[in-house]
Design a protein around this motif. Sequence first.
Motif, PDB file in Angstrom:
ATOM      1  N   TYR A 188      12.605   1.893   3.042  1.00 29.19           N
ATOM      2  CA  TYR A 188      11.079   1.837   3.042  1.00 29.19           C
ATOM      3  C   TYR A 188      10.424   0.968   2.124  1.00 29.19           C
ATOM      4  O   TYR A 188       9.383   0.330   2.428  1.00 29.19           O
ATOM      5  CB  TYR A 188      10.441   3.289   3.486  1.00 29.19           C
ATOM      6  CG  TYR A 188      10.589   4.107   2.137  1.00 29.19           C
ATOM      7  CD1 TYR A 188       9.316   3.863   1.441  1.00 29.19           C
ATOM      8  CD2 TYR A 188      11.404   4.940   1.578  1.00 29.19           C
ATOM      9  CE1 TYR A 188       9.092   4.717   0.256  1.00 29.19           C
ATOM     10  CE2 TYR A 188      11.301   5.667   0.566  1.00 29.19           C
ATOM     11  CZ  TYR A 188      10.238   5.658  -0.261  1.00 29.19           C
ATOM     12  OH  TYR A 188       9.914   6.213  -1.382  1.00 29.19           O
ATOM     13  N   LYS A 189      11.129   1.079   0.976  1.00 25.96           N
ATOM     14  CA  LYS A 189      10.440   0.361  -0.225  1.00 25.96           C
ATOM     15  C   LYS A 189      10.604  -1.126   0.056  1.00 25.96           C
ATOM     16  O   LYS A 189       9.927  -2.124  -0.481  1.00 25.96           O
ATOM     17  CB  LYS A 189      10.778   0.983  -1.571  1.00 25.96           C
ATOM     18  CG  LYS A 189      10.540   2.096  -2.013  1.00 25.96           C
ATOM     19  CD  LYS A 189      10.955   2.423  -3.496  1.00 25.96           C
ATOM     20  CE  LYS A 189      10.620   3.620  -3.752  1.00 25.96           C
ATOM     21  NZ  LYS A 189      11.088   4.242  -5.047  1.00 25.96           N
ATOM     22  N   ILE A 197       7.065  -3.473   0.439  1.00 27.07           N
ATOM     23  CA  ILE A 197       6.526  -4.211  -0.637  1.00 27.07           C
ATOM     24  C   ILE A 197       5.684  -5.244  -0.585  1.00 27.07           C
ATOM     25  O   ILE A 197       4.734  -5.422  -1.428  1.00 27.07           O
ATOM     26  CB  ILE A 197       7.947  -4.784  -1.534  1.00 27.07           C
ATOM     27  CG1 ILE A 197       7.636  -5.588  -2.700  1.00 27.07           C
ATOM     28  CG2 ILE A 197       8.660  -5.426  -0.554  1.00 27.07           C
ATOM     29  CD1 ILE A 197       7.550  -5.312  -3.980  1.00 27.07           C
ATOM     30  N   SER A 198       5.535  -5.886   0.592  1.00 26.21           N
ATOM     31  CA  SER A 198       4.722  -7.091   0.994  1.00 26.21           C
ATOM     32  C   SER A 198       3.347  -6.616   1.454  1.00 26.21           C
ATOM     33  O   SER A 198       2.251  -7.396   1.669  1.00 26.21           O
ATOM     34  CB  SER A 198       5.343  -7.733   1.716  1.00 26.21           C
ATOM     35  OG  SER A 198       6.418  -8.572   1.744  1.00 26.21           O
ATOM     36  N   LEU A 201       1.874  -3.432   0.488  1.00 21.92           N
ATOM     37  CA  LEU A 201       1.321  -2.572  -0.516  1.00 21.92           C
ATOM     38  C   LEU A 201      -0.232  -2.657  -0.671  1.00 21.92           C
ATOM     39  O   LEU A 201      -0.919  -1.661  -0.711  1.00 21.92           O
ATOM     40  CB  LEU A 201       1.985  -2.250  -1.885  1.00 21.92           C
ATOM     41  CG  LEU A 201       3.339  -1.703  -1.735  1.00 21.92           C
ATOM     42  CD1 LEU A 201       4.064  -1.851  -3.305  1.00 21.92           C
ATOM     43  CD2 LEU A 201       3.371  -0.171  -1.558  1.00 21.92           C
ATOM     44  N   GLU A 202      -0.504  -3.928  -0.723  1.00 23.97           N
ATOM     45  CA  GLU A 202      -1.892  -4.210  -1.013  1.00 23.97           C
ATOM     46  C   GLU A 202      -2.805  -3.800  -0.019  1.00 23.97           C
ATOM     47  O   GLU A 202      -4.005  -3.302  -0.220  1.00 23.97           O
ATOM     48  CB  GLU A 202      -2.016  -5.631  -1.380  1.00 23.97           C
ATOM     49  CG  GLU A 202      -2.448  -5.709  -2.840  1.00 23.97           C
ATOM     50  CD  GLU A 202      -2.109  -7.546  -2.947  1.00 23.97           C
ATOM     51  OE1 GLU A 202      -2.990  -8.252  -2.323  1.00 23.97           O
ATOM     52  OE2 GLU A 202      -1.505  -8.074  -3.923  1.00 23.97           O
ATOM     53  N   SER A 253      -2.466   0.384   0.130  1.00 25.25           N
ATOM     54  CA  SER A 253      -2.767   1.374  -1.227  1.00 25.25           C
ATOM     55  C   SER A 253      -3.457   0.519  -2.095  1.00 25.25           C
ATOM     56  O   SER A 253      -3.231  -0.628  -2.420  1.00 25.25           O
ATOM     57  CB  SER A 253      -1.442   1.791  -1.695  1.00 25.25           C
ATOM     58  OG  SER A 253      -0.900   0.893  -2.358  1.00 25.25           O
ATOM     59  N   ARG A 254      -4.824   1.192  -2.518  1.00 27.80           N
ATOM     60  CA  ARG A 254      -5.620   0.532  -3.329  1.00 27.80           C
ATOM     61  C   ARG A 254      -5.126   0.522  -4.348  1.00 27.80           C
ATOM     62  O   ARG A 254      -4.790  -0.446  -5.553  1.00 27.80           O
ATOM     63  CB  ARG A 254      -6.986   1.007  -3.112  1.00 27.80           C
ATOM     64  CG  ARG A 254      -7.644   0.540  -2.069  1.00 27.80           C
ATOM     65  CD  ARG A 254      -9.522   0.946  -1.955  1.00 27.80           C
ATOM     66  NE  ARG A 254     -10.154   0.240  -3.112  1.00 27.80           N
ATOM     67  CZ  ARG A 254     -10.310  -1.241  -2.823  1.00 27.80           C
ATOM     68  NH1 ARG A 254     -10.289  -1.722  -1.998  1.00 27.80           N
ATOM     69  NH2 ARG A 254     -11.034  -1.831  -4.012  1.00 27.80           N
ATOM     70  N   LEU A 255      -4.868   1.839  -5.054  1.00 31.43           N
ATOM     71  CA  LEU A 255      -4.312   2.154  -6.483  1.00 31.43           C
ATOM     72  C   LEU A 255      -2.876   2.682  -6.259  1.00 31.43           C
ATOM     73  O   LEU A 255      -2.026   2.358  -6.981  1.00 31.43           O
ATOM     74  CB  LEU A 255      -5.544   3.151  -7.129  1.00 31.43           C
ATOM     75  CG  LEU A 255      -4.906   3.435  -8.553  1.00 31.43           C
ATOM     76  CD1 LEU A 255      -4.692   2.358  -9.429  1.00 31.43           C
ATOM     77  CD2 LEU A 255      -5.947   4.265  -9.286  1.00 31.43           C
ATOM     78  N   TRP A 256      -3.026   3.915  -5.533  1.00 35.67           N
ATOM     79  CA  TRP A 256      -2.124   4.917  -5.326  1.00 35.67           C
ATOM     80  C   TRP A 256      -0.865   4.511  -4.274  1.00 35.67           C
ATOM     81  O   TRP A 256      -1.398   4.032  -3.161  1.00 35.67           O
ATOM     82  CB  TRP A 256      -2.289   6.209  -5.271  1.00 35.67           C
ATOM     83  CG  TRP A 256      -3.373   6.773  -6.183  1.00 35.67           C
ATOM     84  CD1 TRP A 256      -4.679   7.066  -5.659  1.00 35.67           C
ATOM     85  CD2 TRP A 256      -3.276   7.167  -7.522  1.00 35.67           C
ATOM     86  NE1 TRP A 256      -5.306   7.522  -6.974  1.00 35.67           N
ATOM     87  CE2 TRP A 256      -4.506   7.419  -7.914  1.00 35.67           C
ATOM     88  CE3 TRP A 256      -2.196   7.125  -8.419  1.00 35.67           C
ATOM     89  CZ2 TRP A 256      -4.616   7.872  -9.368  1.00 35.67           C
ATOM     90  CZ3 TRP A 256      -2.197   7.601  -9.618  1.00 35.67           C
ATOM     91  CH2 TRP A 256      -3.573   7.943  -9.980  1.00 35.67           C
ATOM     92  N   VAL A 257       0.327   4.625  -4.728  1.00 31.20           N
ATOM     93  CA  VAL A 257       1.211   4.219  -3.367  1.00 31.20           C
ATOM     94  C   VAL A 257       1.156   5.385  -2.477  1.00 31.20           C
ATOM     95  O   VAL A 257       1.034   6.746  -2.669  1.00 31.20           O
ATOM     96  CB  VAL A 257       2.654   4.057  -4.104  1.00 31.20           C
ATOM     97  CG1 VAL A 257       2.706   2.561  -4.750  1.00 31.20           C
ATOM     98  CG2 VAL A 257       3.262   5.214  -4.873  1.00 31.20           C
ATOM     99  N   PRO A 287       3.925   6.892  -0.179  1.00 31.91           N
ATOM    100  CA  PRO A 287       5.304   6.917   0.461  1.00 31.91           C
ATOM    101  C   PRO A 287       5.447   7.421   1.735  1.00 31.91           C
ATOM    102  O   PRO A 287       6.147   6.962   2.631  1.00 31.91           O
ATOM    103  CB  PRO A 287       6.198   7.805  -0.641  1.00 31.91           C
ATOM    104  CG  PRO A 287       5.138   7.746  -1.843  1.00 31.91           C
ATOM    105  CD  PRO A 287       3.721   7.825  -1.635  1.00 31.91           C
ATOM    106  N   GLU A 297       4.493   4.747   3.983  1.00 32.47           N
ATOM    107  CA  GLU A 297       5.520   3.703   4.149  1.00 32.47           C
ATOM    108  C   GLU A 297       6.642   4.232   4.804  1.00 32.47           C
ATOM    109  O   GLU A 297       7.284   3.188   5.625  1.00 32.47           O
ATOM    110  CB  GLU A 297       5.994   3.547   2.578  1.00 32.47           C
ATOM    111  CG  GLU A 297       4.823   2.917   1.594  1.00 32.47           C
ATOM    112  CD  GLU A 297       5.223   2.884   0.083  1.00 32.47           C
ATOM    113  OE1 GLU A 297       6.452   2.715  -0.067  1.00 32.47           O
ATOM    114  OE2 GLU A 297       4.391   3.165  -0.754  1.00 32.47           O
TER     115      GLU A 297
END
Lengths: 344, 499
Positions: B358-359, B363-364, B366-367, B370-374, B376, B379
Amino acid sequence: MDATTAAASRSTFSSRAARWLAHRMRNVAPLLTLLFLVLFFTLASPSFASVGNLWNILQQVSVTAIIAVGLTFVILTAEIDLSVAAVANATGIVVAFFTLQDASVNIANVPLPGWLAIVLALASCLLLGLVTAFGVTRIGIPSFIMTLAMMQIGAGICALLVRGQIAYSVPALVTTLGSRSIMGVPWIVVVAVVALLAAHVVLTYTRFGRYVYMVGGNREAAENAGVNARMVVGAALVISALCAGVAGMLGVAYFGSAQQNEFDGYLLDAIAAVVVGGTSLFGGRGGIGNTILGLLVLGVLNNGLDHVNIDSFLKILIRGLILLTALVINVYAERLRGAAREQG
Amino acid sequence: MPGEPILELVDISKSFGGVHALRNVDLALAPGEIHGLVGENGAGKSTLMKIIAGVHTDFGGVMRVRGRETRFRSSRDALEAGIGMVHQELSIVPSLSVAENVYLGSQPTNRAGLVDWTAMRRGARELLGRLGLDVDVETPVGALPIGVQQLVELGRVLFSGAELIILDEPTSALSPPETERLFTVLSRLRDEGRSIVFISHFLEDILRVSDVVSVFRNSRKVVTERVSPALDKGWLIERMIGAQAADLEESWTGAVPLAGPGRSPVVLEASGLSHAPAFHDLSFAVHAGEALGVYGYMGCGQVELSRALFGKLRPGGGELRIDSRPVRLGNTAQARRAGVAFVPESRRAMLFAEEPIYKNISISILETISRLWVKPDRERELATGHIRSLSIRAPGPEARLGSLSGGNQQKVALARWLTCLPRVLVLCEPTRGMDVGAKEDVVRIVRSLKEQGIGVIVLSTEPETVLAMSDRIVVMRRGRIVKEFAEGSVSKDQLLAAA
C-alpha cells in the motif's frame, strides 16, 4: 502460494522465533543492551539505581537528545550531518554574543534584548542549515563532505565571536530552559521530551515523515514516484541544524558558559545515540523510538561508569567498544533481515 | 550427437524452503553445441544454471562432468572445471580498463611480482580480437556500449579456459548489430568445440542460434528437441505456457495494424525539444486515448527523452506543452503535478522492496489524499481495490512488495498511477524481462488507461513491445526522430529497417 504456506506451517517454532528475532534485531539488540547495562550497574554499584540518579541520567542526555532528534531525520534519509556539534556551539555563542556580558568578559559583543538575541541565534543556525541543504541538494556535494566543511565553518564562527574568551550570560528564557527546573523536573528534560515526541509524530503520522522514510529507503524510486527527494533531504538537513541550534543555546545555559570547542564530544554522542538505537545508516529504517533507546544506552553507560570504580582513562575505550558493537549489530541486522527474507 | 556430453545432469531437484524450484530434471550438454533454454520466469532455468555454475551447492540428483560424478562447492570449483557463466547483470568493473577487466583477479605478473601491463594489454587485445572486437583495451569499460561490455565479460569467461559457457539473457540489452556479432562469436566458439548454454526470452534468437532447445515449465523440463525449420516460435510458446498460443502469438509477430492518432485532443506536445548530445529537435504530439510508441536502439536518446518528460532532466531547448499549456518541469514532483506519470525501465528504480504494497501505491497520491497527516486506512483500502482489479497476486495490502513476483511488482508500479489519473503516462521498457502472461496483463492495463483518455508514450528498444502497445510509432536514431508510422500497418522488419 499453497506451497509456501505448507512450508511455513512445517517450519518449527524455534526457526520461526529465530526469524522473528532476525526481523526485529534492530529494536531488540539495543533494548537488550540497555537492560544488560542497567542490570550490570545496579549490581556493581549501590548508588546507581535510585530515582535521583535516573533524573541525573535524563538531564545528562538531554542536550544530546535534542541534537539526535534532528540527526535522526538526516540519517533516515540515508545522509549524514557531521556539523551538528559545530552548529550547536556556534548558535550557543551567537546567543551569548548578543547578550550583555559581565564587565570582566573581554568580548566586543553587541547587547540586544533577550528575545532578539534568541531570534538571531535561531536565524543563524537556520542559515547554516540552509547553506548545508543548498550544497548537498543543489550543488550536489555529498553530505559527508559538505557537513565536514560546515563543521569547520561553525568552528570558525565560534572562534571569531569569542576570540578565546568565555561568555557567561545568556537571555533569561535560555537560562530557564537550560538550567532551571519546574516542579522538580529540569526544563531541559522537558524540552528534550517535547522535541522527541514532536519528531516522532512528524515521522510517523505526517506526509513529510512518510517521504523521509521512502527517500531513505530508495531515493531513486521516490523520485520516480514524483517525490521531490532533494526537498526532503534539504528539509531534513535544515531540521537537523535547527535542533542543533536549540541544543546549543540550552547547552550553554546548562554548562553555564559559552566558549569554543565546548560541544566537541556531542557529534560522536549524537551519531552514536541514533545508530546504537538501531536506526539504519543505510536509511529508511528506524526512528525516534530507536533514538530514545540509543540515548538511554549512552546515558546509562556514561553515568554508570562514574558509579563503578574504574580507571577513568579506560572509560573512553569502553565507550568506543560499545559503539563498535552497535555498528556491527547495525550492519548484521540488515544482513539478517535479508537472510530471513530469502528463507521465506 | 557430437560426442560424449561434457556435462550430464540426472534427476536434479532443488527446493527453497519447501518451494520446488526444480523437479527431476535431466539434461545433457554436448561439446560443439549451442543449447537454448526457454521458459517463463520462475520456470527453473536460472536455478539449474546456478547449480551447474556452482552457485547453488545443495541439490538432489547427480551431476557428471566429463563422465565423472562431481559436486561443486563453489563457483570457483566450477570455473576450475571449465564452466563459466555470464550473468544477466554484468560483473565487470566499469571504472577499470578493458584489459584489466579481462584479466580481473588473475593479472599476469613479471619477475618482480608487479603487474605486467604490457603482457596484459597484448593478451587482452589478442583475446578480444578473436571475438572480432577491435577496441582500445585501455579505455574504461564503463565508457563502451553495453554490447561491447558484454563481449568483454564473455572474453573474460573464455580467457579463464571455460569449455562450457552459460549465457543468461545475453541479448536483452543489445542492438541488432551487436546481437549479430555475439551470434557470430558463439558460432565460432561452437565450431571450436565448446559447449554453450543460451538462455533467452527472445525466442527468435534461441531458434536462430541454438542447435538444441530445451523448454522448462513449472520447475520441470518439458522437452528437449533438435532445432529444425519445423520448430517455430508458436511451437515453443505452446510448450512454455502449456496452452494454445495462437491468440498470444498474434500480438507479437507479423504486421500490426496501427490505429493512428484519431481525433481526440492533444494532451502532450513537444516542439523542437533538444538536449545535446542526447537528442535534437524532437517534435511530436500525443493525443488523449492514444499510445505513441518510441522505438530505437540502445543509446538512441530515448532514455534521456523519457527523463526530460518527467522532469529529471531539463532539456536544453525546445518546448513542452501539456493540454496546450507550456510547462517547465524542474523536478519530478512538478512533472507529477503537471499530469505526467512515469514508469522507469528497472523495477528497482521505482519500487520500495522493503515496504508494504500500500505504501508503494500511495506514494504518488499522498498529496491528494492527505494534506498533513497520512491516512493508512484509506491507503490500504485503495491498495486492496487495485490488488483486486488488477488481479495482483498478493496476500493483501500489507504484504512486503519484495515478496511479489516481477510481473506483479510491475502491476503495483502501474497501480500507483491509477488512483488519480495522469494526463500522460510515460512507460520505459514496460515489459522487459517479463514472461508472456505478465506481458499480456501489462498490455491490458495500458489499454484500459487509454480508454479512460490518457495519452501513453511507450519507449522501448524491443520492437515487439512497441508493436504490441502502440497506435502510432516514431523511430529514433542518434537522437533524432527519423520515421513515423501512423497509418496502415507496420511489421518488425520495417521498424528494424528504419532504426
